[in-house]
Design an enzyme around this catalytic site. Structure first.
Site, PDB file in Angstrom:
ATOM      1  N   ARG A 197      -8.825   0.899  10.024  1.00  0.00           N
ATOM      2  CA  ARG A 197      -8.429  -0.487  10.279  1.00  0.00           C
ATOM      3  C   ARG A 197      -9.451  -1.213  11.138  1.00  0.00           C
ATOM      4  NH1 ARG A 197      -2.512   0.432   9.413  1.00  0.00           N
ATOM      5  NH2 ARG A 197      -1.455  -1.557   9.467  1.00  0.00           N
ATOM      6  N   ARG A 257       0.505  -9.234  13.746  1.00  0.00           N
ATOM      7  CA  ARG A 257      -0.147  -8.260  12.867  1.00  0.00           C
ATOM      8  C   ARG A 257      -1.079  -8.935  11.879  1.00  0.00           C
ATOM      9  NH1 ARG A 257       4.649  -5.692  10.362  1.00  0.00           N
ATOM     10  NH2 ARG A 257       3.379  -4.033   9.524  1.00  0.00           N
ATOM     11  N   ARG A 261      11.467  -6.241   4.248  1.00  0.00           N
ATOM     12  CA  ARG A 261      11.316  -4.779   4.188  1.00  0.00           C
ATOM     13  C   ARG A 261      12.405  -4.090   5.004  1.00  0.00           C
ATOM     14  NH1 ARG A 261       5.521  -2.162   5.233  1.00  0.00           N
ATOM     15  NH2 ARG A 261       5.684  -3.201   7.258  1.00  0.00           N
ATOM     16  N   ARG A 267      12.094  -2.554  10.745  1.00  0.00           N
ATOM     17  CA  ARG A 267      11.146  -2.128  11.770  1.00  0.00           C
ATOM     18  C   ARG A 267      10.985  -3.237  12.814  1.00  0.00           C
ATOM     19  NH1 ARG A 267       6.031  -0.045   8.258  1.00  0.00           N
ATOM     20  NH2 ARG A 267       4.992  -1.120   9.959  1.00  0.00           N
ATOM     21  N   LYS A 281       0.824  -1.219   0.000  1.00  0.00           N
ATOM     22  CA  LYS A 281       0.000   0.000   0.000  1.00  0.00           C
ATOM     23  C   LYS A 281       0.854   1.263   0.000  1.00  0.00           C
ATOM     24  CE  LYS A 281      -2.012  -1.131   3.891  1.00  0.00           C
ATOM     25  NZ  LYS A 281      -1.236  -2.362   4.165  1.00  0.00           N
TER      26      LYS A 281
HETATM   27  P1  ADP Z   1       1.968  -1.690   7.482  1.00  0.00           P
HETATM   28  O1  ADP Z   1       2.480  -0.702   6.473  1.00  0.00           O
HETATM   29  O2  ADP Z   1       2.896  -2.823   7.676  1.00  0.00           O
HETATM   30  O3  ADP Z   1       0.570  -2.091   7.171  1.00  0.00           O
HETATM   31  P2  ADP Z   1       1.568   0.567   9.149  1.00  0.00           P
HETATM   32  O4  ADP Z   1       2.777   1.386   8.958  1.00  0.00           O
HETATM   33  O5  ADP Z   1       0.346   0.945   8.373  1.00  0.00           O
HETATM   34  O6  ADP Z   1       1.938  -0.938   8.870  1.00  0.00           O
HETATM   35  O7  ADP Z   1       1.160   0.527  10.685  1.00  0.00           O
HETATM   36  C1  ADP Z   1       2.122   0.234  11.674  1.00  0.00           C
HETATM   37  C2  ADP Z   1       1.437   0.160  13.010  1.00  0.00           C
HETATM   38  O8  ADP Z   1       0.853   1.440  13.356  1.00  0.00           O
HETATM   39  C3  ADP Z   1       0.280  -0.822  13.136  1.00  0.00           C
HETATM   40  O9  ADP Z   1       0.713  -2.143  13.360  1.00  0.00           O
HETATM   41  C4  ADP Z   1      -0.472  -0.236  14.331  1.00  0.00           C
HETATM   42  O10 ADP Z   1       0.195  -0.499  15.554  1.00  0.00           O
HETATM   43  C5  ADP Z   1      -0.354   1.266  14.077  1.00  0.00           C
HETATM   44  N1  ADP Z   1      -1.457   1.744  13.228  1.00  0.00           N
HETATM   45  C6  ADP Z   1      -1.363   2.236  11.970  1.00  0.00           C
HETATM   46  N2  ADP Z   1      -2.568   2.577  11.505  1.00  0.00           N
HETATM   47  C7  ADP Z   1      -3.464   2.295  12.479  1.00  0.00           C
HETATM   48  C8  ADP Z   1      -4.873   2.396  12.605  1.00  0.00           C
HETATM   49  N3  ADP Z   1      -5.623   2.859  11.601  1.00  0.00           N
HETATM   50  N4  ADP Z   1      -5.439   2.004  13.779  1.00  0.00           N
HETATM   51  C9  ADP Z   1      -4.706   1.545  14.789  1.00  0.00           C
HETATM   52  N5  ADP Z   1      -3.374   1.394  14.744  1.00  0.00           N
HETATM   53  C10 ADP Z   1      -2.747   1.762  13.595  1.00  0.00           C
HETATM   54  P1  ADP Z   2       2.347  -1.858   3.164  1.00  0.00           P
HETATM   55  O1  ADP Z   2       2.376  -0.350   3.138  1.00  0.00           O
HETATM   56  O2  ADP Z   2       1.096  -2.417   2.569  1.00  0.00           O
HETATM   57  O3  ADP Z   2       2.628  -2.430   4.511  1.00  0.00           O
HETATM   58  P2  ADP Z   2       4.885  -1.671   1.714  1.00  0.00           P
HETATM   59  O4  ADP Z   2       4.564  -0.727   0.603  1.00  0.00           O
HETATM   60  O5  ADP Z   2       5.678  -1.160   2.843  1.00  0.00           O
HETATM   61  O6  ADP Z   2       3.514  -2.374   2.220  1.00  0.00           O
HETATM   62  O7  ADP Z   2       5.609  -2.933   1.057  1.00  0.00           O
HETATM   63  C1  ADP Z   2       6.053  -4.027   1.862  1.00  0.00           C
HETATM   64  C2  ADP Z   2       7.379  -4.540   1.310  1.00  0.00           C
HETATM   65  O8  ADP Z   2       7.170  -5.139   0.032  1.00  0.00           O
HETATM   66  C3  ADP Z   2       8.441  -3.464   1.095  1.00  0.00           C
HETATM   67  O9  ADP Z   2       9.692  -4.020   1.390  1.00  0.00           O
HETATM   68  C4  ADP Z   2       8.320  -3.115  -0.386  1.00  0.00           C
HETATM   69  O10 ADP Z   2       9.575  -2.667  -0.934  1.00  0.00           O
HETATM   70  C5  ADP Z   2       7.912  -4.446  -0.987  1.00  0.00           C
HETATM   71  N1  ADP Z   2       6.978  -4.307  -2.117  1.00  0.00           N
HETATM   72  C6  ADP Z   2       5.964  -3.409  -2.231  1.00  0.00           C
HETATM   73  N2  ADP Z   2       5.289  -3.593  -3.372  1.00  0.00           N
HETATM   74  C7  ADP Z   2       5.889  -4.641  -4.005  1.00  0.00           C
HETATM   75  C8  ADP Z   2       5.646  -5.327  -5.249  1.00  0.00           C
HETATM   76  N3  ADP Z   2       4.643  -4.968  -6.057  1.00  0.00           N
HETATM   77  N4  ADP Z   2       6.451  -6.365  -5.557  1.00  0.00           N
HETATM   78  C9  ADP Z   2       7.458  -6.739  -4.722  1.00  0.00           C
HETATM   79  N5  ADP Z   2       7.742  -6.139  -3.556  1.00  0.00           N
HETATM   80  C10 ADP Z   2       6.960  -5.104  -3.199  1.00  0.00           C
END
Ligand code: ADP
Ligand code: ADP
Length: 208
Positions: A88, A166, A122, A155, A13
């Site tokens: 979420r 998660r 990542r 992270r 995302k």
């Molecule tokens: P990812 O990119 O791996 O989906 P995020 O960066 O979006 O993770 O979120 C990291 C953490 O921040 C989550 O695991 C949660 O602890 C917190 N967080 C992010 N967005 C929300 C939300 N909408 N509600 C509650 N906690 C959140």
């Molecule tokens: P989210 O925000 O949904 O948690 P991220 O954008 O941080 O996801 O992506 C998670 C991991 O996967 C990162 O290490 C990113 O570089 C990698 N990634 C993202 N999109 C792709 C893709 N289309 N193909 C392969 N790897 C990807």
């Protein structure tokens, strides 16, 4: 264009939002990035949520909702936004409906094995939040951010135990939003498995 990016952690995302914000000229609002910025700056909010993020649990709804409400009132969000990682929970989605209308909710679809591969590889630049993957999107120099030259980190919540938590949290609290938005006629499913450029292309086509 007012968009929500929905999908499991690691689906890509944030990666796609960083590209789509240029295409649509709208801000990318990531609640995860906002929390991490507060943690880095050691604000009151940051101190409150630090251990929650490390464990992979969700920050309480009222805290998250208040933060997003404030962010959406900023000038740049008037013309639209990409909300990445919010809502979420159903309670957050109901609160968002009171704050703003939405044009589309993009559901990033990816199987569990691919999710775990993406999360465990990542790496991020702590100060800018720029995201890499050790195999799929490596930096030019191993372990170093392309632009700032700073070391990349993993992270805390991308370590094995937090990843498992998660994914459970996603299934229990966030996956029900797929049906919630489908019923409202807002949901667009996107196959998140191809390369980022292909995912972006499919997204732009789907949004017209
Ligand atoms: P990812 O990119 O791996 O989906 P995020 O960066 O979006 O993770 O979120 C990291 C953490 O921040 C989550 O695991 C949660 O602890 C917190 N967080 C992010 N967005 C929300 C939300 N909408 N509600 C509650 N906690 C959140
Ligand atoms: P989210 O925000 O949904 O948690 P991220 O954008 O941080 O996801 O992506 C998670 C991991 O996967 C990162 O290490 C990113 O570089 C990698 N990634 C993202 N999109 C792709 C893709 N289309 N193909 C392969 N790897 C990807």
């Amino acid at each position: 264009m007012r968009l929500v990016f929905l999908g499991p952690p690691g689906a890509g995302k944030g990666t796609i939002a960083a590209k789509a914000k240029e295409v649509f000229s709208i801000p990318h609002i990531s609640t995860g990035d906002l929390f991490r910025e507060n943690i880095r700056k050691e604000t009151e909010l940051g101190l409150r949520v630090k251990s929650i993020l490390a464990s992979g649990d969700l920050v309480p709804d009222e805290v998250t909702i208040a933060m997003v409400d404030q962010r959406l009132r900023e000038d740049d969000a008037i013309k639209g936004f990409i909300l990445d990682g919010f809502p979420r929970t159903i309670a957050q989605a109901d609160a968002l409906a009171d704050m703003s209308g939405l044009d589309r909710v993009v559901n990033f679809v990816l199987d569990k094995e691919a999710i775990v591969r993406r999360l465990s590889g990542r790496r991020v630049c702590k100060s800018t939040g720029r995201t890499y993957h050790i195999l799929y999107n490596p930096p030019k120099v191993d372990g170093i951010d392309d632009e700032t030259g700073e070391p990349l980190i993993q992270r805390d919540d991308d370590k094995e135990e937090a990843i498992r938590n998660r994914l459970d949290v996603y299934e229990a609290s966030t996956a029900p939003l797929i049906a919630y938005y489908r019923e409202k006629g807002l949901l667009v499913d996107i196959d998140a498995s191809p390369s980022p450029d292909e995912v972006l292309k499919a997204l732009v086509e789907a949004l017209g």
